[in-house]
Each structure stands twice: as C-alpha cells, then as structure tokens.
Design an enzyme around this catalytic site. Structure first.
Site, PDB file in Angstrom:
ATOM      1  N   ASN A 132       0.506  -1.205  -0.178  1.00  0.00           N
ATOM      2  CA  ASN A 132      -0.118   0.427   0.177  1.00  0.00           C
ATOM      3  C   ASN A 132       1.219   1.615   0.013  1.00  0.00           C
ATOM      4  OD1 ASN A 132      -1.635   1.796   0.463  1.00  0.00           O
ATOM      5  ND2 ASN A 132      -2.933   1.350   1.679  1.00  0.00           N
ATOM      6  N   ASP A 155      -6.904   6.134  -9.581  1.00  0.00           N
ATOM      7  CA  ASP A 155      -7.721   5.589  -9.211  1.00  0.00           C
ATOM      8  C   ASP A 155      -8.678   6.690  -9.003  1.00  0.00           C
ATOM      9  OD1 ASP A 155      -7.926   2.811  -9.823  1.00  0.00           O
ATOM     10  OD2 ASP A 155      -7.740   2.144  -7.746  1.00  0.00           O
ATOM     11  N   GLU A 232      -4.265   0.833 -19.138  1.00  0.00           N
ATOM     12  CA  GLU A 232      -4.980   1.782 -18.659  1.00  0.00           C
ATOM     13  C   GLU A 232      -4.474   2.679 -19.635  1.00  0.00           C
ATOM     14  OE1 GLU A 232      -7.022   1.289 -16.520  1.00  0.00           O
ATOM     15  OE2 GLU A 232      -8.586   2.727 -16.451  1.00  0.00           O
TER      16      GLU A 232
HETATM   17  C1  LIG Z   1      -6.531   2.853 -12.732  1.00  0.00           C
HETATM   18  S1  LIG Z   1      -5.647   1.986 -12.085  1.00  0.00           S
HETATM   19  C2  LIG Z   1      -3.443   2.445 -13.341  1.00  0.00           C
HETATM   20  C3  LIG Z   1      -2.903   1.293 -13.525  1.00  0.00           C
HETATM   21  C4  LIG Z   1      -1.389   1.236 -14.061  1.00  0.00           C
HETATM   22  N1  LIG Z   1      -1.106   2.456 -13.258  1.00  0.00           N
HETATM   23  C5  LIG Z   1      -2.120   1.884 -15.526  1.00  0.00           C
HETATM   24  O1  LIG Z   1      -2.120   2.960 -16.026  1.00  0.00           O
HETATM   25  O2  LIG Z   1      -2.664   1.182 -16.179  1.00  0.00           O
HETATM   26  C6  LIG Z   1      -4.896   1.864 -10.721  1.00  0.00           C
HETATM   27  C7  LIG Z   1      -4.388   0.806  -9.935  1.00  0.00           C
HETATM   28  O3  LIG Z   1      -3.586   1.289  -8.156  1.00  0.00           O
HETATM   29  C8  LIG Z   1      -3.743   0.679  -8.023  1.00  0.00           C
HETATM   30  N2  LIG Z   1      -3.681   1.347  -6.214  1.00  0.00           N
HETATM   31  C9  LIG Z   1      -4.921   1.585  -5.739  1.00  0.00           C
HETATM   32  N3  LIG Z   1      -4.701   2.148  -4.467  1.00  0.00           N
HETATM   33  C10 LIG Z   1      -2.896   1.826  -4.034  1.00  0.00           C
HETATM   34  C11 LIG Z   1      -2.304   2.202  -3.478  1.00  0.00           C
HETATM   35  N4  LIG Z   1      -2.387   2.496  -2.016  1.00  0.00           N
HETATM   36  N5  LIG Z   1      -1.016   1.289  -3.113  1.00  0.00           N
HETATM   37  C12 LIG Z   1      -1.243   0.813  -3.822  1.00  0.00           C
HETATM   38  N6  LIG Z   1      -1.765   0.071  -5.345  1.00  0.00           N
HETATM   39  C13 LIG Z   1      -2.738   0.757  -5.086  1.00  0.00           C
HETATM   40  C14 LIG Z   1      -4.981  -0.327  -7.812  1.00  0.00           C
HETATM   41  O4  LIG Z   1      -4.912  -1.810  -7.828  1.00  0.00           O
HETATM   42  C15 LIG Z   1      -4.514  -0.080  -9.553  1.00  0.00           C
HETATM   43  O5  LIG Z   1      -4.220  -1.344 -10.168  1.00  0.00           O
END
Ligand SMILES: C[S@@+](CC[C@H](N)C(=O)[O-])C[C@H]1O[C@@H](n2cnc3c(N)ncnc32)[C@H](O)[C@@H]1O
Length: 256
Positions: A132, A155, A232
């Site tokens: 995290n 996100d 994404e």
């Molecule tokens: C919308 S996706 C984008 C993934 C990637 N960066 C892309 O552009 O394809 C956001 C990612 O952030 C991860 N994520 C969200 N909060 C997080 C956190 N606190 N620590 C690590 N990863 C996190 C989610 O699981 C998800 O895979």
C-alpha cells in the site's frame, strides 16, 4: 550501457506474446476487482525501516551497488515498467501494487521475461512489490532515495466523500517529497479532468514541488511513454478519451 538494441521491436513495445516469450502469464487468469480499498490491507507485511528491506529478494545480484530509484505507484499490470526497464538498465525500478492477483501477474511476467532473456540479462532491474503506497513509503525508501515517481491513471475516487482515498493528497505529497531526492520528478497522467485539476492544484500548492514547463516536458524522453505504455492508457485510447499529463520537480528544502 544501452541494451536497447538487443530487444526486438515487439518487446520494446512491451507487447511480448506467449509466442515470443514462453511462460508469459495470461491476464485473464489474474483479473481482480478494479478498485480495492486502500484502507483494508491488514495482511501486508512491510519492513520496519528501509534498512530492514532485503532488495536482493527482488533483484538478486543485480542489487549490488545499486538502490531502487524509480517507483511506479499503483503500477497495475506493469506496462510502464516493462517499457522503462530496457531503456534504463542501470536504474532499479519497482512497481507498487495493492491488488494481490495483479501484482502476482506482474511478477510472473517479469520472471518469464528474465528467463527468456537470461543470456542478455534483460529485465533484471525491474520488480514488483505488493504493498500500500499510501501507507508504507518511508518504510521502504530512505530520505531522498527516489529520483522518479510515477502516478499513471490513478483511481479517480469520484465522490467527494472518497477524495481522501486519492493517491495524491497534501499529506501524502509530503511523504513523497521525503522519499524523493531534490530535483527528482513526479509524473502524473489521467483521463479524468477533475482528477488532473486536483493533482495539479495540490502539487502546485505544495512548497516542495514546481511544475515543469511545456518546453521541459518536451525534453524529457519519458513523457511520451506516459500516454500509451500502460494497460489503462491503452484502454483510454480505445475509448477515445482525453489524457492530461502533469509533471513536477522536487524542489530543494528551504533553508531553516
Ligand atoms: C486505474 S489503475 C492504473 C494502473 C496503471 N498505473 C495503468 O496505468 O495501467 C490504478 C492502480 O492503482 C492500484 N492502487 C490503488 N491504490 C493503491 C495503493 N494505495 N497502493 C498501491 N497500489 C494502489 C490499483 O490496485 C490499480 O491497479
């Protein structure tokens, strides 16, 4: 040492297939709910301090004489890392991803690529950590350790009540400033205009960051990789969505 020429065009496009790379994992077996609650992560093990972190588990011998200095925060399926890895072979880069299956997928992919390129030694500088990033950054990284941090298509957490879950907030920015060296760079890009404005606002208001000009952005070869390298980013292109990048530099600490 530039190892780029030894890779095929397809791999540089980070689109290796099961035909070109045996053992490559298939994404369909690693799907997980798109959004995970960043506050329910009680099973995550993390080091007490950065000195307790054994990076050799991730990079083996390649760790020797090197420190992790690129971090892709919320790396998802890892497209950016696969693209950066051959371009910056001397930099150790880590993807931080909270979703178990997604981080498992990235790890399997890295292992398959390393195996496939064992002779040339490619992809030894890239790894993924299930963690995290909103909670444990200073447990993993020393003060000023990182030179680049990436926040690609984070996100959006649209509702006002959920804005506190966003990965860029004033409090978290101070943590990121702590682990980022002076002159280090934060890269952001999103397809959500409101989130772009939120990130720009908070980064611009923070005393330890300044925004790069258009001219400076053009000179940075990484900027063009932000748009299409990740899953994404590719999805946004398929849906004809807009993309807003914003890049910030870590300023020196003010004199006391
Ligand atoms: C919308 S996706 C984008 C993934 C990637 N960066 C892309 O552009 O394809 C956001 C990612 O952030 C991860 N994520 C969200 N909060 C997080 C956190 N606190 N620590 C690590 N990863 C996190 C989610 O699981 C998800 O895979």
């Amino acid at each position: 040492m530039d190892i780029t020429p030894a890779l095929t065009e397809m791999e540089l496009d980070h689109k290796p297939t099961c035909e070109t790379v045996p053992g490559l994992p298939q994404k369909k077996h690693y799907r997980q709910r798109a959004h995970s609650n960043p506050h329910s992560d009680h099973d995550i093990e993390y080091p007490l301090t950065p000195n307790h972190m054994d990076w050799t588990k991730y990079y083996g011998d390649y760790t020797k004489g090197r420190q992790v200095d690129f971090a892709d925060i919320g790396c998802g399926y890892g497209g950016l890392l696969m693209r950066l890895s051959p371009k910056y072979p001397d930099n150790l880069m880590i993807g931080m991803e909270i979703r178990v299956k997604v981080s498992d997928y990235v790890n399997e992919k890295i292992q398959a690529l390393r195996k496939h390129h064992a002779e040339a030694g490619h992809y030894r500088n890239v790894a993924v950590l299930r963690s995290n990033a909103m909670k444990y950054m200073p447990n993993y990284f020393h003060k000023g350790q990182l030179s680049k941090m990436f926040f690609l298509f984070p996100d959006p957490h649209f509702k006002n009540k959920k804005h506190k879950w966003r990965i860029i907030t004033p409090t978290l920015l101070s943590e990121y400033a702590y682990v980022l060296r002076e002159g280090g760079i934060i890269y952001t890009i999103t397809d959500v205009k409101d989130l772009h404005e939120w990130m720009v606002k908070h980064l611009s208001e923070h005393p330890l960051f300044e925004r790069l000009t258009e001219e400076e952005m053009k000179k940075d070869p990484i900027v063009e990789m932000l748009f299409e390298s990740t899953e994404e980013g590719q999805k946004v292109t398929r849906n004809d969505g807009g993309k807003w990048p914003a890049i910030f530099r870590r300023l020196p600490n003010p004199a006391l």
